[in-house]
Design an enzyme around this catalytic site. Structure first.
Site, PDB file in Angstrom:
ATOM      1  N   ARG A 144     -33.587 -27.488  -1.864  1.00  0.00           N
ATOM      2  CA  ARG A 144     -34.006 -27.688  -0.476  1.00  0.00           C
ATOM      3  C   ARG A 144     -35.294 -26.924  -0.205  1.00  0.00           C
ATOM      4  NH1 ARG A 144     -28.535 -28.375  -0.228  1.00  0.00           N
ATOM      5  NH2 ARG A 144     -28.042 -30.511   0.431  1.00  0.00           N
ATOM      6  N   ASP A 306     -20.219 -33.779  -5.265  1.00  0.00           N
ATOM      7  CA  ASP A 306     -19.868 -33.501  -3.868  1.00  0.00           C
ATOM      8  C   ASP A 306     -20.541 -34.488  -2.917  1.00  0.00           C
ATOM      9  OD1 ASP A 306     -22.339 -32.241  -4.660  1.00  0.00           O
ATOM     10  OD2 ASP A 306     -22.389 -31.299  -2.688  1.00  0.00           O
ATOM     11  N   GLU A 307     -19.933 -34.628  -1.752  1.00  0.00           N
ATOM     12  CA  GLU A 307     -20.527 -35.340  -0.616  1.00  0.00           C
ATOM     13  C   GLU A 307     -21.199 -36.642  -1.042  1.00  0.00           C
ATOM     14  OE1 GLU A 307     -21.341 -31.686   2.481  1.00  0.00           O
ATOM     15  OE2 GLU A 307     -22.967 -32.233   1.106  1.00  0.00           O
ATOM     16  N   TRP A 373     -15.080 -25.038  -2.525  1.00  0.00           N
ATOM     17  CA  TRP A 373     -15.987 -24.667  -1.434  1.00  0.00           C
ATOM     18  C   TRP A 373     -15.442 -25.000  -0.049  1.00  0.00           C
ATOM     19  CZ3 TRP A 373     -18.542 -28.019   2.023  1.00  0.00           C
ATOM     20  CH2 TRP A 373     -18.491 -29.392   1.733  1.00  0.00           C
ATOM     21  N   TYR A 398     -20.330 -18.475   2.340  1.00  0.00           N
ATOM     22  CA  TYR A 398     -21.515 -19.303   2.536  1.00  0.00           C
ATOM     23  C   TYR A 398     -22.541 -18.498   3.333  1.00  0.00           C
ATOM     24  CZ  TYR A 398     -20.427 -23.914   0.636  1.00  0.00           C
ATOM     25  OH  TYR A 398     -20.207 -24.973  -0.209  1.00  0.00           O
ATOM     26  N   ASP A 400     -25.528 -19.121   4.204  1.00  0.00           N
ATOM     27  CA  ASP A 400     -26.399 -19.786   5.181  1.00  0.00           C
ATOM     28  C   ASP A 400     -25.747 -19.815   6.563  1.00  0.00           C
ATOM     29  OD1 ASP A 400     -24.551 -21.577   3.893  1.00  0.00           O
ATOM     30  OD2 ASP A 400     -25.523 -23.263   4.881  1.00  0.00           O
ATOM     31  N   TRP A 448     -27.270 -21.806   0.453  1.00  0.00           N
ATOM     32  CA  TRP A 448     -27.948 -23.082   0.698  1.00  0.00           C
ATOM     33  C   TRP A 448     -29.187 -22.818   1.549  1.00  0.00           C
ATOM     34  CZ3 TRP A 448     -26.206 -26.650  -2.394  1.00  0.00           C
ATOM     35  CH2 TRP A 448     -24.869 -26.617  -2.809  1.00  0.00           C
ATOM     36  N   THR A 449     -30.313 -23.437   1.175  1.00  0.00           N
ATOM     37  CA  THR A 449     -31.596 -22.978   1.717  1.00  0.00           C
ATOM     38  C   THR A 449     -32.271 -23.956   2.677  1.00  0.00           C
ATOM     39  OG1 THR A 449     -32.816 -23.838  -0.196  1.00  0.00           O
ATOM     40  CG2 THR A 449     -31.996 -21.557  -0.330  1.00  0.00           C
ATOM     41  N   GLU A 450     -31.506 -24.871   3.285  1.00  0.00           N
ATOM     42  CA  GLU A 450     -32.150 -25.760   4.254  1.00  0.00           C
ATOM     43  C   GLU A 450     -32.989 -24.978   5.265  1.00  0.00           C
ATOM     44  OE1 GLU A 450     -28.335 -28.099   3.191  1.00  0.00           O
ATOM     45  OE2 GLU A 450     -29.018 -26.016   3.266  1.00  0.00           O
TER      46      GLU A 450
END
EC number: 3.2.1.52
Length: 540
Positions: A144, A306-307, A373, A398, A400, A448-450
């Site tokens: 990301r 995932d997802e 997760w 998490y 983030d 997570w780096t959004e």
């Protein structure tokens, strides 16, 4: 004041003072550790600290020894006014003893230039210590927002400082492909950059209008892996399939499920554009995994899983034809089939597949390790089915997630995950049998780096919560948050000496806020219901 907390600490009279006569002695198998310790101590102390083999006549030494009767990562550190003796069950154990030695020195030892007027004294002490878990990790999302190599190496040093031994690198996603693949060069030529990034967490958030990109060459990867290995950290790569793959589809449209050409994704969240399941797509990714396994010696290789929304597969006549040919009843079985074929290929390379707990919705290939997760449901289910588990429940690790209810938290997302809650992380569900619990390899924090567009922002989100998680993964015995906070107060000057821009206990500093950029906070009740709905198909 060690962090993570040591198993046993006994203080004695006196101190060991580093000086011009101090030497480092070690056997040949510990040469790399001795040279690392020398290079770490030299900048701030300005001492030569010559390193060489042990000799009976040596005085005033820091001596490194392997004692096979100790556990693999266990160490014993003994400091007297005359000597420092660091013994470990392996080079890794000796290395962790060296990290403990650094924490017994003044925090200024972590500065990278000479510190004038400082006494480099180590209190006389005996420390015995060993970790609770084998897998003590951090997942870092460089897809990301890319983290340049220089900053990634610094991050590895910070992991080593906290006795963490696994760096799970999330290398590919919809928003970027970050590793050079020589047989498919468009993955980085096209897939490594996007024209802009979503600014904020709301669905209708604007774009920032600023291109973002970057990738690691294969030479970079070899350097990163070697640098980590010298610090006894294994780098576990992840190539995410069959969802989270739009960057690859942008580079090679034939990988997608038809439709118009797509750009590298500029939005956050779950994306409907996924890979097709043609044999040619599997061949493409087998080639990718061949280069990945050449670059990363890790026993585990992440394949995501995932997802993955399956609407495109349901609507695509060709995908439905393939399902009939393969005797697959539904799209969940198709995903399991696709991932299983890649797992089989990894097995031919002597590797094991590592996947997110979404894969538990269908059959999971033997030998797969599962990253739990979505709470701890995946950990329970996988362990009971006989799969190894890495626990990384979103509500505990998490990083983030917002750090408090403070109104100035930058881009507040999900539920608050406070320092105390991170410290309470427990990787082993309490309702497992002893046999089932043995499948819990350990745990990891996920970054997570959004909303982390620079290394200094990663600092803010990661520290000091990562200090708490590191202790949860390393230390045995009962937790004592008040004791941890006392030791953390002594530890923060070490982070400051390194230059880590951690979050202060009182809240973000003015330049750590992001005024005017909307987050997407949730209440705990809302978030628990959301996660519970996600894991409906893997319960039992």
């Amino acid at each position: 004041m060690l962090l993570p907390r040591a198993t046993s600490v006994r203080t004695d009279e006196g101190e060991f003072l580093l000086g011009e006569s101090t030497v480092i002695t070690a056997s040949r198998k510990l040469t790399a550790t001795a040279l690392w310790l020398q290079s770490t101590l030299r900048p701030a102390t300005a001492l030569l600290l010559p390193a060489g083999p042990f000799h009976p006549a040596t005085r005033h030494s820091i001596t490194l020894e392997v004692r096979p009767e100790l556990g693999d990562e266990e160490y014993c550190l003994t400091v007297t006014p005359q000597t420092v003796l660091i013994e470990g069950g392996s080079p890794a154990g000796v290395f962790y003893g060296c990290q403990a030695l650094l924490q017994l020195l003044p925090p200024a030892v972590h500065r990278r230039a000479r510190v004038s007027g400082q006494r480099w004294a180590v209190p006389a002490v005996t420390v015995r210590d060993e970790p609770r878990f084998r897998w003590r990790g951090v997942m870092l999302d460089v897809a990301r927002h890319f983290m340049p190599k220089h900053d990634l190496l610094r991050f590895i040093d910070l992991l080593a400082m906290h006795r963490l031994n696994t760096l799970h690198l999330h290398l590919t996603d919809d928003q970027g492909w970050r590793v050079e693949i020589l047989r498919h060069r468009r993955l980085t030529e096209v897939g490594s950059w996007r024209r802009e990034s979503q600014l904020g967490a709301q669905d209708g958030a604007p774009g920032d209008g600023r291109p973002h990109g970057g990738y690691y060459t294969q030479a970079d990867i070899r350097e990163i892996v070697a640098y980590a290995a010298e610090r006894h950290i294994t780098v576990v790569p992840e190539i995410d399939v069959p969802g989270h793959s739009q960057a690859a589809i942008a580079a090679y449209p034939e990988l997608g499920v038809g439709g118009p050409a797509r750009e590298v994704h500029t939005r956050w969240g779950v994306n409907p554009n996924i890979l097709n399941t043609e044999e040619s797509t599997l061949d493409f990714y087998r080639g990718v995994l061949d280069e990945i396994t050449d670059l990363f010696p890790s026993r585990f290789v992440g394949i995501g899983g995932d997802e993955c929304p399956k609407d495109q597969w349901r609507a695509d006549p060709r995908t439905q034809e393939l399902m009939r040919e393969r005797g697959l009843a539904d799209e969940t079985q198709l995903q399991s089939w696709f991932i299983g074929r890649l797992g089989e290929h990894l097995a031919t390379r002597g590797r094991r597949m590592f996947a997110w707990d979404d894969v538990l919705e269908g059959p999971v290939p033997p030998g797969t390790a599962v990253a739990s997760w979505r709470g701890m449901t995946g950990a329970r289910t996988a362990a009971r089915r006989g799969h190894d588990v890495v626990s990384c429940p979103d509500d505990q690790v998490y990083l983030d997630y917002r750090q408090s209810e403070h109104p100035d938290e930058p881009i507040p997302f999900a539920v608050p995950l406070t320092l105390q809650e991170a410290y309470g992380f427990e990787p082993v569900p309490d309702d497992l049998t002893a046999h089932e619990a043995a499948h819990i390899l350990g745990g990891q924090a996920n970054i997570w780096t959004e909303h982390m567009d620079s290394p200094r922002t990663v600092d803010y989100y990661a520290f000091p919560r990562l200090c708490a998680i590191a202790e949860a993964l390393w230390s045995t015995g009962a937790r004592d948050f008040d004791d941890f906070r006392t030791r953390l107060a002594a530890h923060l000057p070490r982070l400051e000496a390194i230059g880590v821009e951690y979050r202060p206990e009182t809240g973000p500093l003015p330049w750590q806020t992001r005024p005017g950029i909307e987050g997407k906070p949730s209440t705990r009740l809302e978030w628990a219901a959301f996660i519970d709905d996600l894991v409906t198909h893997i319960k039992g």
